[in-house]
Design a protein around this motif. Structure first.
Motif, PDB file in Angstrom:
ATOM      1  N   SER A 199      86.184  45.557   6.131  1.00 17.24           N
ATOM      2  CA  SER A 199      86.639  45.187   7.692  1.00 17.24           C
ATOM      3  C   SER A 199      85.580  45.383   8.545  1.00 17.24           C
ATOM      4  N   HIS A 200      85.681  44.238   9.803  1.00 12.03           N
ATOM      5  CA  HIS A 200      84.883  44.492  10.977  1.00 12.03           C
ATOM      6  C   HIS A 200      85.811  44.899  12.267  1.00 12.03           C
ATOM      7  N   ASP A 201      87.072  45.525  11.849  1.00 12.50           N
ATOM      8  CA  ASP A 201      87.909  46.094  12.754  1.00 12.50           C
ATOM      9  C   ASP A 201      87.702  47.547  13.202  1.00 12.50           C
ATOM     10  N   PRO A 202      87.380  47.745  14.278  1.00 13.89           N
ATOM     11  CA  PRO A 202      87.101  49.352  14.864  1.00 13.89           C
ATOM     12  C   PRO A 202      88.080  50.341  14.413  1.00 13.89           C
ATOM     13  N   LEU A 203      89.453  49.810  14.555  1.00 13.80           N
ATOM     14  CA  LEU A 203      90.439  50.913  14.153  1.00 13.80           C
ATOM     15  C   LEU A 203      90.317  51.329  12.652  1.00 13.80           C
ATOM     16  N   VAL A 204      89.549  50.477  11.983  1.00 15.65           N
ATOM     17  CA  VAL A 204      89.391  50.947  10.253  1.00 15.65           C
ATOM     18  C   VAL A 204      88.011  51.884  10.351  1.00 15.65           C
ATOM     19  N   PHE A 205      87.144  51.208  10.554  1.00 12.15           N
ATOM     20  CA  PHE A 205      85.586  51.907  10.435  1.00 12.15           C
ATOM     21  C   PHE A 205      85.309  52.973  11.420  1.00 12.15           C
ATOM     22  N   GLU A 206      86.353  52.849  12.631  1.00 10.66           N
ATOM     23  CA  GLU A 206      85.931  54.324  13.229  1.00 10.66           C
ATOM     24  C   GLU A 206      87.039  55.378  13.218  1.00 10.66           C
ATOM     25  N   SER A 207      87.960  55.052  12.154  1.00 13.21           N
ATOM     26  CA  SER A 207      89.164  56.094  11.771  1.00 13.21           C
ATOM     27  C   SER A 207      88.392  57.360  11.417  1.00 13.21           C
ATOM     28  N   PRO A 208      89.030  58.429  11.694  1.00 19.53           N
ATOM     29  CA  PRO A 208      88.636  59.577  11.430  1.00 19.53           C
ATOM     30  C   PRO A 208      88.847  60.040   9.886  1.00 19.53           C
ATOM     31  N   VAL A 209      89.386  59.162   9.081  1.00 19.94           N
ATOM     32  CA  VAL A 209      89.543  59.475   7.739  1.00 19.94           C
ATOM     33  C   VAL A 209      88.462  58.824   7.040  1.00 19.94           C
ATOM     34  N   VAL A 210      87.532  58.195   7.548  1.00 17.06           N
ATOM     35  CA  VAL A 210      86.442  57.396   7.069  1.00 17.06           C
ATOM     36  C   VAL A 210      85.250  58.283   6.550  1.00 17.06           C
ATOM     37  N   ASP A 211      84.991  58.096   5.391  1.00 18.89           N
ATOM     38  CA  ASP A 211      83.781  58.943   5.156  1.00 18.89           C
ATOM     39  C   ASP A 211      82.378  58.462   5.200  1.00 18.89           C
ATOM     40  N   CYS A 212      82.424  57.157   4.751  1.00 17.10           N
ATOM     41  CA  CYS A 212      80.956  56.539   4.904  1.00 17.10           C
ATOM     42  C   CYS A 212      81.224  55.075   5.336  1.00 17.10           C
ATOM     43  N   VAL A 213      80.337  54.780   6.321  1.00 14.81           N
ATOM     44  CA  VAL A 213      80.415  53.408   6.822  1.00 14.81           C
ATOM     45  C   VAL A 213      79.096  52.477   6.409  1.00 14.81           C
ATOM     46  N   VAL A 214      79.313  51.639   5.743  1.00 11.30           N
ATOM     47  CA  VAL A 214      77.850  50.843   5.140  1.00 11.30           C
ATOM     48  C   VAL A 214      78.077  49.460   5.871  1.00 11.30           C
ATOM     49  N   THR A 215      76.986  49.172   6.639  1.00 11.95           N
ATOM     50  CA  THR A 215      76.851  48.179   7.516  1.00 11.95           C
ATOM     51  C   THR A 215      76.149  46.824   6.819  1.00 11.95           C
ATOM     52  N   MET A 216      76.674  45.739   6.620  1.00 12.13           N
ATOM     53  CA  MET A 216      76.154  44.780   5.889  1.00 12.13           C
ATOM     54  C   MET A 216      75.791  43.467   6.927  1.00 12.13           C
ATOM     55  N   ARG A 217      74.810  42.587   6.598  1.00  9.68           N
ATOM     56  CA  ARG A 217      74.464  41.378   7.236  1.00  9.68           C
ATOM     57  C   ARG A 217      73.760  40.563   6.372  1.00  9.68           C
TER      58      ARG A 217
END
Length: 228
Positions: A199-217
């Protein structure tokens, strides 16, 4: 747990239009956690999820699922692993028009040969959990976007998979429905599911339920942030 070792995926390999979608991917997916892969369109998120979920094979590299190497298994075995291990929530839902909500949910379980009445009850239980029981007999093309997504979630859960994979699940949802989706995801995580979302939606990756965010480019992992 899923371990990715030096994963690379090339489309049209050996041809003038060869394209490397992901490369040099080393990643461990922790069990019973929510991992989000974020990045712009074309960053390789969807390709990587399809590889993790055994929907496509990497050009090179190895995948280990619960310490078992699965990359080189014949298709008939990877298909069985895919069906029993992963539930998929696609960006466009991929529901079958002309069929009812109930039938769409049950389809992934048909190969198991479960008694029809038992399977139907399992599907109805999922519909109740997702609060769309009243839509069970309705054809999917008559549902709202939020109802279609809940149907897709129920379909992803019908085989009780330990892993749930969602590709841009909020792309076609408004803010309220997107938050509702994340509430459902939080419940699934609390039940012990391992969840992967592109997802590129901040509502998803900024959610408090998220444990790990992996950024790809550009097909590479450029950052991994352990949130909790």
């Amino acid at each position: 747990m899923i371990q990715l070792q030096d994963i690379r995926k090339v489309f049209n390999a050996g041809k003038p239009n060869a394209f490397t979608a992901v490369s040099d991917i080393d990643q461990t997916i922790r069990p019973q956690k929510l991992t989000v892969f974020k990045g712009p369109s074309g960053s390789g998120k969807t390709t990587l999820l399809s590889i993790i979920g055994c929907m496509s094979r990497p050009t090179s590299g190895r995948i280990r699922l619960n310490n078992r190497e699965i990359t080189s298994l014949p298709e008939r075995f990877t298909a069985e692993i895919r069906r029993r291990t992963f539930g998929f929530i696609f960006q466009n839902y991929n529901l079958i028009k002309g069929l009812s909500v109930l039938t769409n949910i049950m389809i992934p379980a048909f190969p198991d040969g479960r008694p029809y009445q038992k399977l139907q009850q399992q599907a109805m239980d999922l519909l109740q959990k997702l609060m769309i029981t009243a839509k069970a007999r309705q054809k999917v093309e008559h549902l709202s976007g939020g109802e279609q997504q809940r149907t897709a979630i129920a379909r992803a859960l019908i085989n009780d998979p330990p892993f749930v994979i969602a590709d841009e699940p909020t792309a076609h949802l408004d803010t309220e429905l997107s938050r509702g989706f994340m509430d459902i995801i939080a419940d699934l995580k609390a039940e012990g599911k391992t969840i992967l979302i592109a997802s590129h939606d901040p509502l998803v990756f900024e959610s408090p339920v998220v444990d790990c965010v992996v950024t790809m480019r550009d097909g590479h992992i450029v950052q991994r942030e352990e949130v909790s």
